[in-house]
Structures are given as structure tokens and as C-alpha cells.
Write a protein that holds these residues in place. Structure first.
Motif, PDB file in Angstrom:
ATOM      1  N   ASN A 152      -6.024  19.295  -1.500  1.00 61.31           N
ATOM      2  CA  ASN A 152      -5.470  19.292  -2.826  1.00 61.31           C
ATOM      3  C   ASN A 152      -4.409  18.840  -3.035  1.00 61.31           C
ATOM      4  O   ASN A 152      -3.985  18.250  -4.020  1.00 61.31           O
ATOM      5  CB  ASN A 152      -5.293  20.731  -3.366  1.00 61.31           C
ATOM      6  CG  ASN A 152      -6.958  21.577  -3.373  1.00 61.31           C
ATOM      7  OD1 ASN A 152      -7.870  20.768  -3.564  1.00 61.31           O
ATOM      8  ND2 ASN A 152      -7.009  22.800  -2.934  1.00 61.31           N
ATOM      9  N   LEU A 200     -10.166  14.919   5.320  1.00 60.63           N
ATOM     10  CA  LEU A 200      -9.620  13.835   4.392  1.00 60.63           C
ATOM     11  C   LEU A 200     -10.085  12.457   4.845  1.00 60.63           C
ATOM     12  O   LEU A 200     -10.180  11.658   4.244  1.00 60.63           O
ATOM     13  CB  LEU A 200      -7.979  14.251   4.622  1.00 60.63           C
ATOM     14  CG  LEU A 200      -7.192  13.323   3.532  1.00 60.63           C
ATOM     15  CD1 LEU A 200      -7.573  13.613   2.067  1.00 60.63           C
ATOM     16  CD2 LEU A 200      -5.626  13.563   3.687  1.00 60.63           C
ATOM     17  N   LYS A 216       1.435   8.434   2.043  1.00 62.50           N
ATOM     18  CA  LYS A 216       2.187  10.069   1.904  1.00 62.50           C
ATOM     19  C   LYS A 216       2.594  10.446   3.379  1.00 62.50           C
ATOM     20  O   LYS A 216       1.823  10.387   4.354  1.00 62.50           O
ATOM     21  CB  LYS A 216       0.801  10.703   1.239  1.00 62.50           C
ATOM     22  CG  LYS A 216       1.356  12.136   1.016  1.00 62.50           C
ATOM     23  CD  LYS A 216       1.920  12.176  -0.310  1.00 62.50           C
ATOM     24  CE  LYS A 216       2.220  14.001  -0.617  1.00 62.50           C
ATOM     25  NZ  LYS A 216       2.808  13.967  -2.095  1.00 62.50           N
ATOM     26  N   GLN A 245       0.818  -1.335   0.097  1.00 62.27           N
ATOM     27  CA  GLN A 245       0.009  -0.144   0.020  1.00 62.27           C
ATOM     28  C   GLN A 245       1.040   1.351   0.060  1.00 62.27           C
ATOM     29  O   GLN A 245       2.032   1.377   0.550  1.00 62.27           O
ATOM     30  CB  GLN A 245      -0.951  -0.040   1.371  1.00 62.27           C
ATOM     31  CG  GLN A 245      -1.846  -1.122   1.106  1.00 62.27           C
ATOM     32  CD  GLN A 245      -2.942  -1.131   2.250  1.00 62.27           C
ATOM     33  OE1 GLN A 245      -3.150  -0.172   2.914  1.00 62.27           O
ATOM     34  NE2 GLN A 245      -3.430  -2.243   2.668  1.00 62.27           N
ATOM     35  N   GLN A 246       0.473   2.190  -0.714  1.00 58.69           N
ATOM     36  CA  GLN A 246       1.051   3.667  -0.671  1.00 58.69           C
ATOM     37  C   GLN A 246       0.589   4.500   0.333  1.00 58.69           C
ATOM     38  O   GLN A 246      -0.389   4.622   0.786  1.00 58.69           O
ATOM     39  CB  GLN A 246       0.815   4.105  -1.995  1.00 58.69           C
ATOM     40  CG  GLN A 246       1.708   5.411  -2.401  1.00 58.69           C
ATOM     41  CD  GLN A 246       1.306   6.108  -3.974  1.00 58.69           C
ATOM     42  OE1 GLN A 246       0.427   5.551  -4.386  1.00 58.69           O
ATOM     43  NE2 GLN A 246       1.877   6.986  -4.158  1.00 58.69           N
ATOM     44  N   ARG A 255     -13.072  11.861   2.660  1.00 58.58           N
ATOM     45  CA  ARG A 255     -12.445  11.165   1.721  1.00 58.58           C
ATOM     46  C   ARG A 255     -12.068   9.440   2.075  1.00 58.58           C
ATOM     47  O   ARG A 255     -11.719   8.763   1.274  1.00 58.58           O
ATOM     48  CB  ARG A 255     -11.221  11.621   1.143  1.00 58.58           C
ATOM     49  CG  ARG A 255     -11.536  12.941   0.477  1.00 58.58           C
ATOM     50  CD  ARG A 255     -10.368  13.345  -0.484  1.00 58.58           C
ATOM     51  NE  ARG A 255     -10.718  14.702  -0.899  1.00 58.58           N
ATOM     52  CZ  ARG A 255      -9.891  15.562  -1.260  1.00 58.58           C
ATOM     53  NH1 ARG A 255      -8.414  15.125  -1.282  1.00 58.58           N
ATOM     54  NH2 ARG A 255     -10.061  16.712  -1.940  1.00 58.58           N
ATOM     55  N   PRO A 307      -2.674  12.576  -2.777  1.00 54.65           N
ATOM     56  CA  PRO A 307      -3.186  11.786  -3.790  1.00 54.65           C
ATOM     57  C   PRO A 307      -3.744  10.716  -3.126  1.00 54.65           C
ATOM     58  O   PRO A 307      -3.968  10.492  -2.109  1.00 54.65           O
ATOM     59  CB  PRO A 307      -1.996  11.220  -4.541  1.00 54.65           C
ATOM     60  CG  PRO A 307      -0.837  11.384  -3.453  1.00 54.65           C
ATOM     61  CD  PRO A 307      -1.048  12.542  -2.536  1.00 54.65           C
ATOM     62  N   ARG A 308      -4.394   9.603  -4.002  1.00 56.79           N
ATOM     63  CA  ARG A 308      -5.301   8.307  -3.400  1.00 56.79           C
ATOM     64  C   ARG A 308      -4.006   7.615  -2.730  1.00 56.79           C
ATOM     65  O   ARG A 308      -3.239   7.019  -3.586  1.00 56.79           O
ATOM     66  CB  ARG A 308      -5.771   8.059  -4.717  1.00 56.79           C
ATOM     67  CG  ARG A 308      -6.888   8.821  -5.277  1.00 56.79           C
ATOM     68  CD  ARG A 308      -8.090   8.972  -4.493  1.00 56.79           C
ATOM     69  NE  ARG A 308      -8.837   7.750  -4.221  1.00 56.79           N
ATOM     70  CZ  ARG A 308      -9.595   7.852  -3.233  1.00 56.79           C
ATOM     71  NH1 ARG A 308      -9.801   8.788  -2.535  1.00 56.79           N
ATOM     72  NH2 ARG A 308     -10.296   6.775  -2.910  1.00 56.79           N
ATOM     73  N   VAL A 309      -4.025   7.614  -1.532  1.00 55.35           N
ATOM     74  CA  VAL A 309      -3.077   6.753  -0.852  1.00 55.35           C
ATOM     75  C   VAL A 309      -3.915   5.949   0.104  1.00 55.35           C
ATOM     76  O   VAL A 309      -4.778   6.187   0.400  1.00 55.35           O
ATOM     77  CB  VAL A 309      -2.037   7.747  -0.074  1.00 55.35           C
ATOM     78  CG1 VAL A 309      -1.093   8.133  -1.249  1.00 55.35           C
ATOM     79  CG2 VAL A 309      -2.587   8.599   0.670  1.00 55.35           C
ATOM     80  N   ALA A 310      -3.163   4.987   0.716  1.00 59.30           N
ATOM     81  CA  ALA A 310      -3.929   4.203   1.855  1.00 59.30           C
ATOM     82  C   ALA A 310      -3.919   5.077   3.167  1.00 59.30           C
ATOM     83  O   ALA A 310      -4.686   4.732   3.990  1.00 59.30           O
ATOM     84  CB  ALA A 310      -3.134   2.843   2.081  1.00 59.30           C
ATOM     85  N   CYS A 311      -2.859   5.845   3.348  1.00 56.61           N
ATOM     86  CA  CYS A 311      -2.652   6.448   4.704  1.00 56.61           C
ATOM     87  C   CYS A 311      -1.797   7.608   4.506  1.00 56.61           C
ATOM     88  O   CYS A 311      -0.884   7.648   3.820  1.00 56.61           O
ATOM     89  CB  CYS A 311      -2.064   5.398   5.981  1.00 56.61           C
ATOM     90  SG  CYS A 311      -1.966   6.390   7.559  1.00 56.61           S
ATOM     91  N   VAL A 329      -9.572   8.667   4.166  1.00 56.72           N
ATOM     92  CA  VAL A 329      -8.121   8.440   4.100  1.00 56.72           C
ATOM     93  C   VAL A 329      -7.523   8.382   5.567  1.00 56.72           C
ATOM     94  O   VAL A 329      -7.697   9.400   6.299  1.00 56.72           O
ATOM     95  CB  VAL A 329      -7.359   9.080   3.056  1.00 56.72           C
ATOM     96  CG1 VAL A 329      -5.735   8.812   3.466  1.00 56.72           C
ATOM     97  CG2 VAL A 329      -7.858   9.153   1.890  1.00 56.72           C
TER      98      VAL A 329
END
Length: 183
Positions: A70, A97, A34, A31-32, A101, A73-77, A103
Motif C-alpha cells: 500500500n 510487489l 523509492k 526514473q523514479q 506489480r 507508489p508507481r516507481v521504477a524500483c 516493480v
């Protein structure tokens, strides 16, 4: 349901180590994530989350102009180090967020400064976080450390000054409440 988490402690309790471990755990599962740290914290290099135990990693930086809604990006966490430096608007963005969203956002930071005053970012995290956890540390007297003390080059306590002065062990000590008021 995603949550906004706030993990706080006094200095030297392993907040950055915990953040790096969480990032590793997510990534080990493919998983990605940020990661962010405060742009004003350059103790170990600009854009670095560094544990006093040794591990470090390049991450994105946030400052007063960062818009997490903004920027993420689409990340897992999303993981944020030095979260005490977030603005109140940024804490609200991170809460959105998580809530809108979906996240998960995990913030790590100090609750209060060397005078015992709350950092604005930390105050809002305490108000908005869905999950709050204190990471434990100990004072030189052996009691649980909950406060931070600023010291000068000779190790003497400093009681006044700007709220933000970036430094590590050479400038700050963790303390229990009794030692904080006695010192």
C-alpha cells in the motif's frame, strides 16, 4: 520480468554504498525510485541511508507497521537498506510487489547476527528472493568475511545479548568463519 533481489554481506562490505549507486543510476536515466531504511537504525540520523565513504541521502523509513504493497507508489524500483529488519510479512509483500506489480525490489542487509543466527527478514529473503548475491568483504586475517562479531567498548567480544543492537565499527567487526569460532 521484475524480481526480488537480496544483496547480503557481513558488516562494512558497502551495502549502503551499492544501494545509493543503484538509486543514482535509475535517477540519472530519469526514473523514479523509492528508498527505505529501518526506522530503528539512527546511527547517522533518522531516515538516512549513509555510506561509510560519505554519501548519504534522506529516505523513507519502515517499521513493523509498514505495508509495502500500500505504501509503494508507481516507481521504477524499490530499494531497501537494513533489510534484515524486515518482518516475514514484509518480505512477502516485497516479493508480491515484484511478481505481481512488476516493480523490481532490491534489498540490502545482513544475513546473520553476531551469534551466527539468521535475522527473520534475511531468512525469508533467502527463501523468496529471485536473485541472491553476496557482497564480499575481508576479515582481519585476510580471508573472506561472512560473519559478524559484536564487541564492547574495549574491543572484547560479546557472545550473548539481544539480537538487535544498533551500532557501527565501534560495536561490530566482520570475520571469516575461522575467526568467528576462534574468537
Amino acid at each position: 520480468m521484475a524480481k526480488l533481489y537480496f544483496r547480503y554481506s557481513a558488516m562494512n562490505a558497502g551495502k549502503s554504498t551499492a544501494l545509493l549507486q543503484v538509486a543514482h543510476n535509475y535517477e540519472e536515466q530519469g526514473q523514479q525510485v523509492k528508498l527505505y531504511t529501518a526506522a530503528i537504525d539512527s546511527r547517522y540520523g533518522v531516515g538516512q541511508v549513509t555510506s561509510r565513504l560519505g554519501p548519504q541521502r534522506e529516505v523513507d523509513m519502515f517499521d513493523g507497521a509498514t505495508d509495502f504493497l500500500n505504501d509503494a507508489p508507481r516507481v521504477a524500483c524499490v530499494l531497501v537498506d537494513e533489510a534484515q529488519f524486515l518482518s516475514t510479512a514484509q518480505v512477502q509483500q516485497l516479493h508480491q510487489l515484484a511478481q505481481i506489480r512488476g516493480v523490481p525490489v532490491i534489498c540490502y542487509g545482513l544475513r546473520s547476527d553476531f551469534r551466527g543466527e539468521p535475522f527473520p527478514g534475511s531468512a525469508y529473503l533467502l527463501a523468496l528472493a529471485d536473485d541472491i548475491e553476496e557482497l564480499k568483504n575481508i576479515c582481519t586475517c585476510g580471508k573472506k568475511a561472512t560473519m559478524n562479531i559484536r564487541v564492547d567498548g574495549q574491543g572484547k567480544r560479546i557472545r550473548e545479548g539481544e539480537q538487535v543492537s544498533i551500532g557501527g565499527n565501534e560495536q561490530y567487526r566482520q570475520a571469516c568463519g575461522r575467526c568467528f569460532y576462534a574468537g
